[in-house]
Design a protein around this motif. Structure first.
Motif, PDB file in Angstrom:
ATOM      1  N   ALA A 152      89.587  54.239  14.349  1.00 34.46           N
ATOM      2  CA  ALA A 152      88.682  54.683  13.442  1.00 34.46           C
ATOM      3  C   ALA A 152      89.165  54.193  12.062  1.00 34.46           C
ATOM      4  N   ALA A 153      90.228  54.057  11.853  1.00 34.68           N
ATOM      5  CA  ALA A 153      90.791  53.852  10.462  1.00 34.68           C
ATOM      6  C   ALA A 153      90.516  52.227  10.393  1.00 34.68           C
ATOM      7  N   VAL A 154      90.887  51.559  11.339  1.00 35.12           N
ATOM      8  CA  VAL A 154      90.679  49.844  11.011  1.00 35.12           C
ATOM      9  C   VAL A 154      89.253  49.680  11.087  1.00 35.12           C
ATOM     10  N   ALA A 155      88.416  50.579  11.645  1.00 33.78           N
ATOM     11  CA  ALA A 155      86.841  50.544  11.520  1.00 33.78           C
ATOM     12  C   ALA A 155      86.445  50.646  10.481  1.00 33.78           C
ATOM     13  N   ARG A 156      86.868  51.860   9.647  1.00 34.95           N
ATOM     14  CA  ARG A 156      86.551  52.075   8.486  1.00 34.95           C
ATOM     15  C   ARG A 156      86.986  51.084   7.259  1.00 34.95           C
ATOM     16  N   VAL A 157      88.315  50.347   7.494  1.00 34.37           N
ATOM     17  CA  VAL A 157      88.828  49.238   6.503  1.00 34.37           C
ATOM     18  C   VAL A 157      87.920  47.980   6.478  1.00 34.37           C
ATOM     19  N   GLY A 158      87.543  47.895   7.926  1.00 36.87           N
ATOM     20  CA  GLY A 158      86.813  46.637   8.059  1.00 36.87           C
ATOM     21  C   GLY A 158      85.320  46.849   7.626  1.00 36.87           C
ATOM     22  N   ALA A 159      84.889  48.036   7.479  1.00 42.30           N
ATOM     23  CA  ALA A 159      83.328  48.132   6.798  1.00 42.30           C
ATOM     24  C   ALA A 159      83.559  47.928   5.412  1.00 42.30           C
ATOM     25  N   ILE A 160      84.913  48.467   4.670  1.00 46.09           N
ATOM     26  CA  ILE A 160      84.875  48.283   3.417  1.00 46.09           C
ATOM     27  C   ILE A 160      85.193  46.981   2.893  1.00 46.09           C
ATOM     28  N   VAL A 161      85.956  46.180   3.686  1.00 43.00           N
ATOM     29  CA  VAL A 161      86.117  45.043   3.369  1.00 43.00           C
ATOM     30  C   VAL A 161      84.887  44.087   3.584  1.00 43.00           C
ATOM     31  N   GLU A 162      84.161  44.175   4.492  1.00 41.95           N
ATOM     32  CA  GLU A 162      82.806  43.514   4.889  1.00 41.95           C
ATOM     33  C   GLU A 162      81.949  43.966   3.714  1.00 41.95           C
ATOM     34  N   GLU A 163      81.823  45.202   3.029  1.00 38.10           N
ATOM     35  CA  GLU A 163      81.134  45.625   1.975  1.00 38.10           C
ATOM     36  C   GLU A 163      81.508  44.648   0.795  1.00 38.10           C
ATOM     37  N   LEU A 164      82.759  44.632   0.592  1.00 41.44           N
ATOM     38  CA  LEU A 164      83.249  43.922  -0.589  1.00 41.44           C
ATOM     39  C   LEU A 164      82.990  42.381  -0.514  1.00 41.44           C
ATOM     40  N   VAL A 165      83.069  41.905   0.612  1.00 39.03           N
ATOM     41  CA  VAL A 165      83.048  40.423   1.017  1.00 39.03           C
ATOM     42  C   VAL A 165      81.434  40.133   0.763  1.00 39.03           C
ATOM     43  N   ALA A 166      80.643  40.864   1.055  1.00 37.82           N
ATOM     44  CA  ALA A 166      79.291  40.719   1.048  1.00 37.82           C
ATOM     45  C   ALA A 166      78.562  40.841  -0.297  1.00 37.82           C
ATOM     46  N   ARG A 167      79.369  41.926  -1.050  1.00 35.96           N
ATOM     47  CA  ARG A 167      78.882  41.957  -2.705  1.00 35.96           C
ATOM     48  C   ARG A 167      79.452  40.634  -3.409  1.00 35.96           C
ATOM     49  N   SER A 168      80.514  40.323  -3.259  1.00 30.70           N
ATOM     50  CA  SER A 168      80.865  39.021  -3.795  1.00 30.70           C
ATOM     51  C   SER A 168      79.966  37.712  -3.152  1.00 30.70           C
ATOM     52  N   ALA A 169      79.729  37.783  -2.089  1.00 28.43           N
ATOM     53  CA  ALA A 169      78.816  36.563  -1.649  1.00 28.43           C
ATOM     54  C   ALA A 169      77.183  36.985  -1.875  1.00 28.43           C
ATOM     55  N   ARG A 170      76.913  38.151  -2.219  1.00 27.29           N
ATOM     56  CA  ARG A 170      75.657  38.572  -2.643  1.00 27.29           C
ATOM     57  C   ARG A 170      74.711  38.462  -1.492  1.00 27.29           C
ATOM     58  N   ARG A 171      75.156  38.883  -0.117  1.00 29.03           N
ATOM     59  CA  ARG A 171      74.392  39.013   0.940  1.00 29.03           C
ATOM     60  C   ARG A 171      74.530  40.517   1.419  1.00 29.03           C
ATOM     61  N   PRO A 172      73.750  40.813   2.452  1.00 26.08           N
ATOM     62  CA  PRO A 172      73.889  42.218   3.067  1.00 26.08           C
ATOM     63  C   PRO A 172      74.921  42.320   3.944  1.00 26.08           C
ATOM     64  N   PRO A 173      75.767  43.315   4.219  1.00 19.88           N
ATOM     65  CA  PRO A 173      76.987  43.398   4.949  1.00 19.88           C
ATOM     66  C   PRO A 173      76.409  43.412   6.341  1.00 19.88           C
ATOM     67  N   ARG A 174      77.372  42.805   7.203  1.00 21.33           N
ATOM     68  CA  ARG A 174      77.308  42.627   8.763  1.00 21.33           C
ATOM     69  C   ARG A 174      78.021  44.147   9.271  1.00 21.33           C
ATOM     70  N   ARG A 175      77.530  45.100   9.595  1.00 18.72           N
ATOM     71  CA  ARG A 175      78.223  46.292  10.050  1.00 18.72           C
ATOM     72  C   ARG A 175      78.301  46.412  11.349  1.00 18.72           C
ATOM     73  N   ARG A 176      77.566  45.571  12.318  1.00 20.77           N
ATOM     74  CA  ARG A 176      77.607  45.921  13.779  1.00 20.77           C
ATOM     75  C   ARG A 176      79.099  45.640  14.439  1.00 20.77           C
ATOM     76  N   VAL A 177      79.785  44.784  14.093  1.00 18.46           N
ATOM     77  CA  VAL A 177      81.275  44.888  14.770  1.00 18.46           C
ATOM     78  C   VAL A 177      81.984  46.042  14.518  1.00 18.46           C
ATOM     79  N   TRP A 178      81.961  46.553  13.089  1.00 21.39           N
ATOM     80  CA  TRP A 178      82.920  47.530  12.508  1.00 21.39           C
ATOM     81  C   TRP A 178      81.959  48.899  13.179  1.00 21.39           C
ATOM     82  N   ALA A 179      80.996  48.921  13.045  1.00 20.60           N
ATOM     83  CA  ALA A 179      80.183  50.157  13.837  1.00 20.60           C
ATOM     84  C   ALA A 179      80.389  50.658  15.090  1.00 20.60           C
TER      85      ALA A 179
END
Length: 189
Positions: A152-179
């Motif tokens: 669960a912690a890894v999933a949460r960290v992954g979602a946070i990282v994906e959100e940060l990467v998406a913001r820096s790339a100006r694209r929507p986050p891909r939440r499927r894997v982490w969800a």
């Protein structure tokens, strides 16, 4: 011994080069599986580009030592199999990843004693020598209950990282894997 660089599209030549030099200088033969991913194929016996999930689980289960990149899922799996992983995080300054999340994550786990952090060739070689002379040095108790919390912690960290990467790339986050990972952890509680 298992070395896993993960499946990221960026090559991880540095770790593979370090392992090749170490292997060439090792006096005693070492049974090695080197999963090199998108990194150039290695001349070390036991080098394979990718391992399926079941094959990776079997290799981790059979290994005396696990050396890996700083990917949260790989670290989690190694610990689940009773290993204190020897971790060499990817460095974005060397083109090994898109950002420094592996370095930050691995340093935090290293400070907590949850991984053996190796950021230099010398640190890695020292850890390999220590692990080969006493493999129990890199063992931890496998705990299925801790695995669920860690997943669960890894999933949460992954979602946070994906959100940060998406913001820096100006694209929507891909939440499927982490969800999926988070749901799987919640279902096993």
């Amino acid at each position: 011994m298992l070395v896993a660089v993960g499946t990221d599209k960026h090559p991880f030549d540095r770790l593979v080069d370090w392992l090749e030099h170490w292997y060439a200088e090792t006096a005693n033969p070492v049974a090695l599986t080197l999963q090199h991913g998108h990194t150039r194929a290695s001349a070390v016996p036991g080098a394979v580009p990718f391992l399926g999930h079941a094959a990776l689980q079997e290799a981790m289960s059979d290994a005396d030592l696990v050396i890996c990149h700083g990917g949260p899922a790989t670290i989690l799996e190694a610990r689940r199999h009773g290993h204190l992983p020897i971790v060499v995080p990817r460095d974005p300054e060397r083109g090994e990843h898109v950002d420094n999340h592996q370095q930050l994550f691995a340093r935090r786990l290293g400070a907590a004693g949850m991984v053996a952090l190796c950021e230099t060739r010398e640190e890695l070689y020292h850890a390999l020598r220590a692990g080969l002379s006493d493999p129990s040095r890199y063992l931890v108790a496998a705990d299925p209950q801790a695995h669920r919390a860690q997943a669960a912690a890894v999933a949460r960290v992954g979602a946070i990282v994906e959100e940060l990467v998406a913001r820096s790339a100006r694209r929507p986050p891909r939440r499927r894997v982490w969800a999926r990972l988070r749901r799987g952890a919640e279902e096993t509680r």
